[in-house]
Every structure is written in C-alpha cells, then in structure tokens.
Write an enzyme that holds these catalytic residues in place. Structure first.
Site, PDB file in Angstrom:
ATOM      1  N   ASP A  75       0.766  -1.103  -0.069  1.00 20.20           N
ATOM      2  CA  ASP A  75      -0.094  -0.080  -0.225  1.00 20.20           C
ATOM      3  C   ASP A  75       0.868   1.307  -0.057  1.00 20.20           C
ATOM      4  OD1 ASP A  75      -1.730   2.099   0.816  1.00 20.20           O
ATOM      5  OD2 ASP A  75      -2.744   1.127   2.263  1.00 20.20           O
ATOM      6  N   TYR A 113       0.253   0.760  15.009  1.00 19.09           N
ATOM      7  CA  TYR A 113      -0.224   0.224  14.009  1.00 19.09           C
ATOM      8  C   TYR A 113      -0.028   1.206  12.857  1.00 19.09           C
ATOM      9  CZ  TYR A 113      -4.382  -0.443  11.301  1.00 19.09           C
ATOM     10  OH  TYR A 113      -5.214  -0.914   9.971  1.00 19.09           O
ATOM     11  N   LYS A 161      -3.065  -2.497   7.864  1.00 22.64           N
ATOM     12  CA  LYS A 161      -3.135  -3.960   7.940  1.00 22.64           C
ATOM     13  C   LYS A 161      -2.173  -4.766   7.326  1.00 22.64           C
ATOM     14  CE  LYS A 161      -4.949  -6.548  10.932  1.00 22.64           C
ATOM     15  NZ  LYS A 161      -4.432  -6.269  12.287  1.00 22.64           N
TER      16      LYS A 161
HETATM   17  P1  13P Z   1      -4.703  -0.642   4.938  1.00 26.69           P
HETATM   18  O1  13P Z   1      -3.627  -1.515   5.650  1.00 26.69           O
HETATM   19  O2  13P Z   1      -5.423  -1.470   3.914  1.00 26.69           O
HETATM   20  O3  13P Z   1      -4.187   0.615   4.664  1.00 26.69           O
HETATM   21  O4  13P Z   1      -6.136  -0.230   5.932  1.00 26.69           O
HETATM   22  C1  13P Z   1      -5.705   0.508   7.033  1.00 26.69           C
HETATM   23  C2  13P Z   1      -6.995   0.916   7.732  1.00 26.69           C
HETATM   24  O5  13P Z   1      -6.787   1.275   9.055  1.00 26.69           O
HETATM   25  C3  13P Z   1      -8.174   1.072   7.280  1.00 26.69           C
HETATM   26  O6  13P Z   1      -8.904   1.488   8.189  1.00 26.69           O
HETATM   27 MG    MG Z   2      -4.033   2.131   3.338  1.00 28.08          MG
HETATM   28 MG    MG Z   3      -4.745  -2.282   2.314  1.00 21.54          MG
END
Ligand code: 13P
Ligand code: MG
Ligand code: MG
Ligand code: 13P
Length: 369
Positions: free
Chosen positions: A11, A231, A234
């Site tokens: 990402d 964090y 994801k």
């Molecule tokens: P991504 O890891 O796909 O960027 O998602 C992050 C997120 O916290 C969406 O609420």
């Molecule tokens: Mg993202």
């Molecule tokens: Mg993502």
C-alpha cells in the site's frame, strides 16, 4: 530451467481514504514492470490492485529472495509513493517502513510470496490477494483445502494426495528470527488445529505435498505492527497456490472461501468481519472494508503467463458476497463489544493503550485486603 513466481504487494497511497491506488500510480507500476520485461529481468509480469494495495506478479528465473527482483518491487513502490505524494493521496508510502533498501523487501513493509518451480507440462496456479486482513486470513482456507475431504475430495479420490501434506507454520510474533514448526496431516492434524486457531500469531507459510515433496502453496507472513512497533495499516497478505494433478483442483482450493469466514483486519485493522470474495481490482468501501480477497487463476509455460481467469467473478460468488455482507453486518451490529473488535494483544499497537493508562489513574480501590 526453473521458473520463479513472485508476488510482492504494498500500500503506497490511495484515493478517497484506504480505498484504491490512483490510475497514475497503477500506470507507473505497469511502466516499471514493462521496463523489466524489456531488460529481460522478467519473462512476464502483471500489475493488479486489491483495495488500496498494488500487487506485482513477476515471473523470472532468478529464484526466491533475489535482490534484483526485490529491488524492482521496492523501486516501483518508491515511485508510486512519489506519485501518491504529488497527488496528495492518503497514506502515501504507508507500507514502506524502512528508508534504505537492503536487498530484500521482507521485514521492510511490503508483503511477498515466492515459489521456485520446475514447470509441470500444465502449470495452473492461483494468486490470492487480500485487503483489510492480517496474514492469518489464509489459515482456514488453506488448511481446509489441503487437509479436509469436505473441501478436497482428492484426498479420498486421488492416490497422489493420500499421503497428505506438510504445513510449515510460523510464529509471526517472534521477531528475533523466523520461528517455524513443521507438522504433517494426517498425523499431526490436531496439533496443527491447535496452532491455526490463533491466526494472529500462527500463520501458514507454506504447504508441501508429502508424496512428491513439491511445494503446493506459499503465503506472505509479514506483520506490519511488529516491524513498525505501532499500527501502520493492515498486513493485507498474498498467497500462491498450485493446483490440479498431484495437488487439489482449482475448485477444491476455492471451496473453503464459500464460508466467508470471519477475520481480523477491517477498519483501523481492529475489527472482525467476514471475508468477501471479490473480482480483481476491487475497491474498499463499507466500514473501511469489508475485508476482501481476490483470486486470479493462471497457467505459466516457459516463463510466460496466460491471461488471468478472475475466479470470484462468477455468479456463484454473488451469493457468497451477499452472505459475507450479512455476516459482516451481524458482527458490526455489536459495535466494539466482545469479539467485534480485536482482542487486547492486537489493540496494544493502537492508541487504546494510552487511554487505558489515563483511565487507570482514575480507578479507586475499595475493600482493600
Ligand atoms: P490498509 O492497511 O489497507 O491501509 O487499511 C488501513 C486501515 O486502517 C483502514 O481503516
Ligand atoms: Mg491504506
Ligand atoms: Mg491495504
Ligand atoms: P476434467 O475431467 O474436466 O479435467 O475435470 C477433472 C477434475 O478433477 C475437476 O475437479
């Protein structure tokens, strides 16, 4: 000559919120892959996206963990990050967690799965790419597809598979080294279940066929919060699964996805929702989700890919998508209570820790012993 299939995804910024990479970013990634094809570094390649993640599928002869291939992926993601910054996109460079490239994208943010194979006369395989999920999303569908006759009728009907499969499972929360255990079905069936029931800690890294010793599946195992210490998004994993002949059929591999199983990863990476099987190049919407998974089937021959067959773009999966929506809404109706939101060990990487510390000071003791 052996063929290597590498899938590396990251990402590096997205339009809206965490929804989709921009067209100029996707265009740049395609340009970089085309350059590598012209130079002869790759024999074939494809660029796709799943939610806000760009995935580079690269076919070559350099084996797994090759610095040139990993540098191609890293440089591509640096360039898509540059575009994301220029366009003012959200989360530009989100998954690039280290400043300097050091030969391999593992441990630097991008997710990767690679397999080096001796091409069979027909070499069908599936690339899975997920968004808004942790790497453990593959525990249920891979274990079921390779170990359970409920999904894999070949375990009963095809003599090649009678001897079962070996699962290489990683403890992804151990960060000092790769901590792995090797267990076989049918012998170690219950021990494998004991580990895989915790998909945030124990992750299937690969599956090997016992009779032939051939690697049937590989999955990414990176945990972004373990790299960043907080964090940062994801993990959004990828997997490569070989199918047919001595392996489960393509349909047997897809069969467990009809459950629309619950997984952690939706909205702020902190919520459990049902995995929705989607077409390639699908976007993210409801509650920064729902968690999505695409599956692209290919054959590779002499290093050349066929066109993709978009496995979840078929009327059967409309029902499963509706089921996934319903299961997700049922879980969302419970808001932040109990199993709807992640357990504390996963939330430790988010702001909840500071809030709990602050509140702890306001607790009073009564009836002290
Ligand atoms: P991504 O890891 O796909 O960027 O998602 C992050 C997120 O916290 C969406 O609420
Ligand atoms: Mg993202
Ligand atoms: Mg993502
Ligand atoms: P075909 O006979 O059409 O190859 O199908 C075989 C199979 O195993 C499908 O699951």
């Amino acid at each position: 000559m052996k063929t290597t299939i590498s899938i590396i995804k990251a990402d590096t910024g997205s339009v809206g919120g965490h929804n989709k990479p921009s067209e100029p970013m996707i265009g740049k990634a395609k340009e970089k892959i085309n350059e590598a094809l012209k130079k002869g570094l790759l024999s074939d390649g494809k660029v796709t996206y799943t939610g806000d993640d760009i995935a580079l599928l690269m076919i070559h002869t350099k084996g797994v963990d090759n610095p040139d291939i990993h540098k191609l992926a890293w440089d591509t993601f640096c360039q898509t990050t540059k575009i994301a910054k220029e366009q003012g996109l959200y989360g530009a460079g989100q998954d690039l967690l280290k400043d300097a490239f050091s030969g391999n994208v593992r441990g630097m943010g991008p997710g990767s799965a690679e397999i080096e194979i001796e091409e069979r006369p027909a070499e069908p395989f599936i690339i899975f790419a997920g968004d808004k999920c942790g790497p453990g999303v593959f525990n249920y569908p891979l274990f079921e597809a390779f170990a359970s006759p409920y999904h894999n009728a070949g375990l009963l009907l095809a003599p090649d598979m009678n001897a079962g499969f070996t699962f290489h499972i990683m403890d992804v929360n151990f960060t000092e080294a790769d901590k792995l255990i090797t267990l076989k079905v049918p012998e170690d069936y219950y021990d494998i279940c004991t580990l895989l029931r915790d998909p945030n800690k124990y992750i299937i890294e690969s599956v090997v066929e016992n009779a032939s010793g051939l690697v049937a599946a590989v999955a990414s195992t990176s945990r972004l919060h373990n790299i960043a210490g907080k964090y940062v998004g994801k993990d959004d994993p990828v997997a490569i699964v070989r199918t047919q002949k001595q392996f489960p059929s393509t349909g047997e591999i897809l069969s467990p996805w009809a459950l629309a199983h619950y997984t952690l990863g939706d909205n702020r990476g902190s919520h459990h929702v049902a995995v929705m099987p989607v077409k390639q190049n699908s976007i993210i919407s409801y509650f920064d989700g729902p968690t999505i998974m695409s599956a692209a089937g290919y054959c590779v021959h002499n290093g050349k890919l066929t066109e993709a067959v978009d496995m979840f773009d078929q009327p059967f999966w409309d029902l499963i998508r509706n089921k996934a929506s319903e299961k997700t809404l049922e879980m969302r109706a419970q808001g932040f209570y109990g199993p709807s939101m992640a357990a504390m060990d996963e939330l430790e990487y988010t702001g909840v820790v500071e809030n709990l510390k602050r509140l702890d000071k306001r607790f009073v003791l009564r009836n002290q012993k």
